[in-house]
Scaffold this motif. Structure first.
Motif, PDB file in Angstrom:
ATOM      1  N   CYS A 159      18.323  13.269  31.305  1.00  0.00           N
ATOM      2  CA  CYS A 159      19.321  12.196  31.209  1.00  0.00           C
ATOM      3  C   CYS A 159      20.250  12.268  32.428  1.00  0.00           C
ATOM      4  N   PRO A 160      19.725  12.019  33.643  1.00  0.00           N
ATOM      5  CA  PRO A 160      20.522  12.172  34.870  1.00  0.00           C
ATOM      6  C   PRO A 160      21.714  11.229  34.965  1.00  0.00           C
ATOM      7  N   ALA A 161      21.730  10.179  34.123  1.00  0.00           N
ATOM      8  CA  ALA A 161      22.860   9.240  34.158  1.00  0.00           C
ATOM      9  C   ALA A 161      24.072   9.778  33.410  1.00  0.00           C
ATOM     10  N   LEU A 162      23.937  10.962  32.798  1.00  0.00           N
ATOM     11  CA  LEU A 162      25.046  11.559  32.043  1.00  0.00           C
ATOM     12  C   LEU A 162      25.403  12.914  32.642  1.00  0.00           C
ATOM     13  N   PRO A 163      26.160  12.927  33.743  1.00  0.00           N
ATOM     14  CA  PRO A 163      26.529  14.205  34.367  1.00  0.00           C
ATOM     15  C   PRO A 163      27.378  15.061  33.433  1.00  0.00           C
ATOM     16  N   LEU A 164      27.088  16.361  33.420  1.00  0.00           N
ATOM     17  CA  LEU A 164      27.824  17.303  32.579  1.00  0.00           C
ATOM     18  C   LEU A 164      28.635  18.241  33.458  1.00  0.00           C
ATOM     19  N   ALA A 165      29.900  18.398  33.126  1.00  0.00           N
ATOM     20  CA  ALA A 165      30.784  19.244  33.932  1.00  0.00           C
ATOM     21  C   ALA A 165      30.361  20.707  33.839  1.00  0.00           C
ATOM     22  N   ILE A 166      30.305  21.388  34.996  1.00  0.00           N
ATOM     23  CA  ILE A 166      29.993  22.816  35.045  1.00  0.00           C
ATOM     24  C   ILE A 166      31.309  23.580  35.129  1.00  0.00           C
ATOM     25  N   LYS A 167      31.513  24.519  34.229  1.00  0.00           N
ATOM     26  CA  LYS A 167      32.730  25.326  34.265  1.00  0.00           C
ATOM     27  C   LYS A 167      32.781  26.142  35.548  1.00  0.00           C
ATOM     28  N   LYS A 168      33.933  26.154  36.190  1.00  0.00           N
ATOM     29  CA  LYS A 168      34.077  26.884  37.449  1.00  0.00           C
ATOM     30  C   LYS A 168      33.744  28.356  37.289  1.00  0.00           C
ATOM     31  N   SER A 169      34.092  28.898  36.164  1.00  0.00           N
ATOM     32  CA  SER A 169      33.874  30.324  35.939  1.00  0.00           C
ATOM     33  C   SER A 169      32.427  30.658  35.588  1.00  0.00           C
ATOM     34  N   ALA A 170      31.585  29.608  35.459  1.00  0.00           N
ATOM     35  CA  ALA A 170      30.200  29.844  35.036  1.00  0.00           C
ATOM     36  C   ALA A 170      29.215  29.030  35.866  1.00  0.00           C
ATOM     37  N   ASP A 171      29.520  28.897  37.186  1.00  0.00           N
ATOM     38  CA  ASP A 171      28.614  28.103  38.028  1.00  0.00           C
ATOM     39  C   ASP A 171      27.425  28.918  38.535  1.00  0.00           C
ATOM     40  N   GLY A 172      27.411  30.229  38.295  1.00  0.00           N
ATOM     41  CA  GLY A 172      26.275  31.071  38.657  1.00  0.00           C
ATOM     42  C   GLY A 172      25.979  31.110  40.140  1.00  0.00           C
ATOM     43  N   GLY A 173      26.935  30.688  40.946  1.00  0.00           N
ATOM     44  CA  GLY A 173      26.702  30.666  42.389  1.00  0.00           C
ATOM     45  C   GLY A 173      25.811  29.520  42.833  1.00  0.00           C
ATOM     46  N   ALA A 174      25.575  28.567  41.937  1.00  0.00           N
ATOM     47  CA  ALA A 174      24.689  27.445  42.258  1.00  0.00           C
ATOM     48  C   ALA A 174      25.312  26.546  43.317  1.00  0.00           C
ATOM     49  N   GLU A 175      24.458  25.970  44.143  1.00  0.00           N
ATOM     50  CA  GLU A 175      24.908  25.080  45.210  1.00  0.00           C
ATOM     51  C   GLU A 175      24.414  23.662  44.959  1.00  0.00           C
ATOM     52  N   ILE A 176      25.049  22.717  45.622  1.00  0.00           N
ATOM     53  CA  ILE A 176      24.664  21.310  45.486  1.00  0.00           C
ATOM     54  C   ILE A 176      23.200  21.147  45.900  1.00  0.00           C
ATOM     55  N   GLY A 177      22.453  20.416  45.080  1.00  0.00           N
ATOM     56  CA  GLY A 177      21.043  20.178  45.380  1.00  0.00           C
ATOM     57  C   GLY A 177      20.107  21.231  44.828  1.00  0.00           C
ATOM     58  N   GLU A 178      20.653  22.198  44.092  1.00  0.00           N
ATOM     59  CA  GLU A 178      19.814  23.268  43.560  1.00  0.00           C
ATOM     60  C   GLU A 178      19.350  22.932  42.145  1.00  0.00           C
ATOM     61  N   LYS A 179      18.114  23.321  41.861  1.00  0.00           N
ATOM     62  CA  LYS A 179      17.544  23.146  40.531  1.00  0.00           C
ATOM     63  C   LYS A 179      17.936  24.354  39.690  1.00  0.00           C
ATOM     64  N   VAL A 180      18.522  24.099  38.504  1.00  0.00           N
ATOM     65  CA  VAL A 180      19.037  25.210  37.698  1.00  0.00           C
ATOM     66  C   VAL A 180      18.740  25.007  36.217  1.00  0.00           C
ATOM     67  N   ALA A 181      18.829  26.107  35.495  1.00  0.00           N
ATOM     68  CA  ALA A 181      18.865  26.061  34.033  1.00  0.00           C
ATOM     69  C   ALA A 181      20.314  26.262  33.622  1.00  0.00           C
ATOM     70  N   ALA A 182      20.722  25.605  32.550  1.00  0.00           N
ATOM     71  CA  ALA A 182      22.112  25.704  32.102  1.00  0.00           C
ATOM     72  C   ALA A 182      22.165  25.812  30.587  1.00  0.00           C
ATOM     73  N   GLU A 183      23.311  26.281  30.103  1.00  0.00           N
ATOM     74  CA  GLU A 183      23.548  26.373  28.666  1.00  0.00           C
ATOM     75  C   GLU A 183      24.896  25.747  28.348  1.00  0.00           C
TER      76      GLU A 183
END
Length: 713
Positions: A159-183
């Motif tokens: 559902c890419p039309a529904l962006p979900l906010a990533i908590k600053k304290s739990a970004d896992g060091g991810a960068e823009i454009g990276e494919k990730v798993a999230a919880e």
């Protein structure tokens, strides 16, 4: 507490004018945005400049409706769809109609969530309802990291039309454009209130290998095996067949038995033998006896059941069984003793099976045959070295071709359908990037082995029915009359004679349509529409035949290394050979085969979806450096939003409707997209010239524009 939450609480407590809210919260630009979203989501309402708590009356479409357990299957920005949850054999059936859920009635539910939906019939194509509770949350998701308004967000793949906010304290060091798993770390009453944390990074979203890892993760397909499974598998490291293993088995090691597979196949689970007899032929299909090693009550068996199937992506496999078994003791490797479960069939001179028997045996494969090499032998282009490799088997190979040609005639006579699906082989470089896409061509060797496996599978199904034991059948039911009507309209729209003798077409009628279209401009259109009219093959505990293969009896017996249903069939037939009473088998396995059929069908769909989505990513990766190039293509399908075109190498992409016309366009008979004003038509099968204008590896999307004489330069 976020500004959105603060504003919502304040307005719910007391109606407020915008000036009051501005004085209380400031941040004018952000406040306007928050208010807009809250109104859009139906959480507050605005009248005469006053914001107040929304009354949110129950819509007429759900008053007095029934409550249905569902899974959220699709989400767009302002709406979603929920699929009813079915159980037992019904769960293995065709997908039921989805329910349309307006965005304000989703309660923040996400794809994969199990929900209770109040639903009633609607004038829409889908029944309409609202989520009244979330029964089971799917708290894992995958997507691409982006930044919106200075904040990292996750754009979920589903559902890419529904962006979900990533908590600053739990970004896992991810960068823009990276494919990730999230919880999910926090869940709110709407999608904008959700907060997620990154749990795993896969790599760049422009890398197909990284995207494939994310796809597999999203479907719960994990390559590493649990510790207990590894421990059990380790016992079979470099294992060999022992004297004890051979006890009570028929010794076939002096038979001329060999395997035929792709050059890179490592999990070899089927071998063949053939001799001429007075009555005709004796064909042996010898299958790895996986059930001897993977026994009930073990961690190996439990994990194999959970996975249900091996999953194959470009250059990689997620196996159902650990390599010690799949590539080792269970694989019918050449010049080593192996345990097998053999189906030995007697055929007459017309290639009709007149008798069959199943035996537990031991074998030794003479050679690891390769499809391309055997096709060279049949084409009489094989080198001396190649003929030497097959010296023990070459006479048998020619006899096999003789039998295959008779079987092919029988196949055609019963109306077995050959639908062209455009399978592709993806070629990777040493770094795992796609460097070529080739259309797979099936030669005589491939088709021959398929025919031999069909005979063994059919014999196994007949044995299961004859003994009336709990069983897992491969079922392909009759086409749905509604789909047949659409097929008739499409074929008629192509100018073809689509008259069927009965309400439903026979296999012979459809097979003739397919054959007549082969090699013509209408081939793609006819084959696609016939395929769409078909039910989906599935596993069931009751035998209902296989419509597509035109067979009354069918199951899967020949691939127990990579398919759990085959392993179940082996167990049931092994029990019969061991003399286990029918009553005991029904008591122990009666309910199990029903549950297993549904589970294996579900896992098969996940595997096929993962493989297809992965292929799309690799194809997009291959096309990345070709943006701007002009190519020849063929219209492969039409939709209300554009036409899909396919290149000769099976790569497919979209020409959006905005690149075709400035006016209204209409789909006609599911085969043409027509410009209402100009009458210009784009029809499946039409040759077109296209220019590549965009690629998304992450989404597996490829975009083209139409090239005319005026725009080619």
């Amino acid at each position: 507490m976020s500004l959105r939450e603060k504003v919502l609480k304040d307005v719910e407590r007391k109606p407020r004018r915008y000036k009051e809210l501005k004085l209380r919260f400031g941040q004018e630009k952000k406040l306007q945005s928050v208010l807009g979203y809250l109104v859009e989501d139906g959480l507050i309402q605005e009248k005469d400049g006053v914001y107040s708590k929304a009354t949110r009356p129950v819509p007429a479409t759900v008053k007095g409706g029934k409550t249905v357990k569902c899974v959220i299957s699709k989400l767009a920005k302002n709406f979603g769809f929920a699929t009813p949850v079915l159980e037992g054999d019904a769960a293995a059936g065709d997908k039921p109609a989805d329910y349309f859920i307006p965005g304000r009635f989703l309660l923040g539910a996400m794809p994969g969530d199990v929900v209770m939906v109040v639903v009633t019939p609607s004038e829409r194509s889908s029944d309409e309802g609202r989520v009244v509770s979330i029964v089971e949350e799917n708290n894992k998701l995958v997507g691409t990291v982006d930044k919106i308004d200075g904040r990292l967000v996750l754009l979920p793949d589903r559902c890419p039309a529904l962006p979900l906010a990533i908590k600053k304290s739990a970004d896992g060091g991810a960068e823009i454009g990276e494919k990730v798993a999230a919880e999910f770390l926090e869940r709110g009453q709407s999608h904008r209130d959700h907060r997620v944390g990154v749990s795993q990074c896969f790599g760049s979203s422009d890398n197909a290998k990284a995207c494939t890892k994310a796809i597999l993760f999203s479907h719960g397909i994990v390559k590493p095996f649990p510790a207990k499974v590894k421990a059990e598998a380790k016992k079979y490291e470099n294992a060999e067949v022992s004297t004890e293993d051979l006890r009570g088995r028929r010794d076939l090691r002096d038979w001329t038995i060999f395997t035929i597979d792709g050059a890179d196949t490592k999990d070899i689970d089927d071998a063949i033998s053939l001799v001429r007899t007075e009555r005709g032929y004796r064909l042996g299909v010898h299958i790895a006896d996986v059930s001897h090693y993977v026994t009930e009550g073990t961690a190996l068996n439990d994990e194999a059941y959970k996975r249900a199937t091996s999953v194959y992506t470009a250059g990689a496999v997620v196996p159902m069984l650990p390599r010690q078994l799949s590539n080792g003791i269970c694989s019918l490797n050449p010049q080593v003793d192996r345990l097998c479960f053999s189906c030995i069939m007697e055929l007459d001179n017309t290639a009709k099976v007149i008798d069959y028997t199943f035996v537990k045996a031991a074998m030794r494969s003479r050679v690891k045959g390769v499809y391309t090499e055997i096709n060279e032998i049949y084409a009489e282009t094989a080198s001396k070295e190649l003929l030497e490799k097959y010296s023990e088997c070459v006479d048998t190979l020619h006899l096999m071709r003789e039998l295959y040609e008779k079987l092919a005639q029988r196949r055609a006579a019963r109306g077995c359908m050959e639908i062209e699906t455009g399978e592709a082989k993806i070629v990777l470089d040493e770094n795992g990037r796609a460097i070529d896409i080739k259309k797979v061509e099936r030669g005589i060797a491939e088709q021959m082995i398929e025919e031999f496996m069909l005979l063994a599978n059919t014999s196994a199904a007949r044995m299961g029915q004859k003994m009336e034991i709990p069983f897992v059948y491969r079922v392909h039911e009759l086409p749905d009359p509604e789909r047949v009507e659409k097929l008739h309209d499409a074929l008629t729209g192509m100018g073809l004679d689509a008259k069927f003798a009965g309400e439903l077409p026979t296999q012979l009628e459809l097979a003739k349509l397919l054959d007549d279209a082969r090699g013509t401009p209408l081939e793609r259109a006819v084959h696609i529409n016939v395929l769409r009219s078909m039910a989906k093959a599935k596993y069931m505990s009751t035998p209902k035949g296989h419509y597509g293969l035109a067979l009354q009896d069918y199951t899967h017996f020949t691939s127990p290394i990579r398919r759990y249903p085959d392993l179940i069939v082996h167990r049931m037939l092994s029990a019969v050979l061991a003399g286990v009473p029918e009553k005991a088998l029904k008591g122990q396995y009666g309910n199990f085969v029903v549950e297993a059929s549904a589970h294996c069908s579900e896992r098969e769909v996940l595997a096929m979806t993962s493989e297809r989505d992965s292929d799309d990513c690799y194809k997009a990766e291959f096309m990345q450096d070709k943006i701007g190039e002009v190519m020849d293509a063929t219209v492969s399908s039409v939709t209300s939003f554009g036409i899909y075109v396919e290149l000769a190498n099976t790569v497919e992409g979209l020409i959006h409707i905005s690149h075709l016309s400035d006016g209204e366009m209409s789909v006609v008979n599911n085969i043409s997209l027509v410009d209402v004003l100009s009458g210009k038509s784009y029809r499946i099968g039409d040759p077109v010239k296209v220019r590549l204008i965009g690629v998304s590896v992450s989404a597996g999307n490829i975009d083209f524009e139409l090239v005319t004489d005026a725009t080619e330069k």
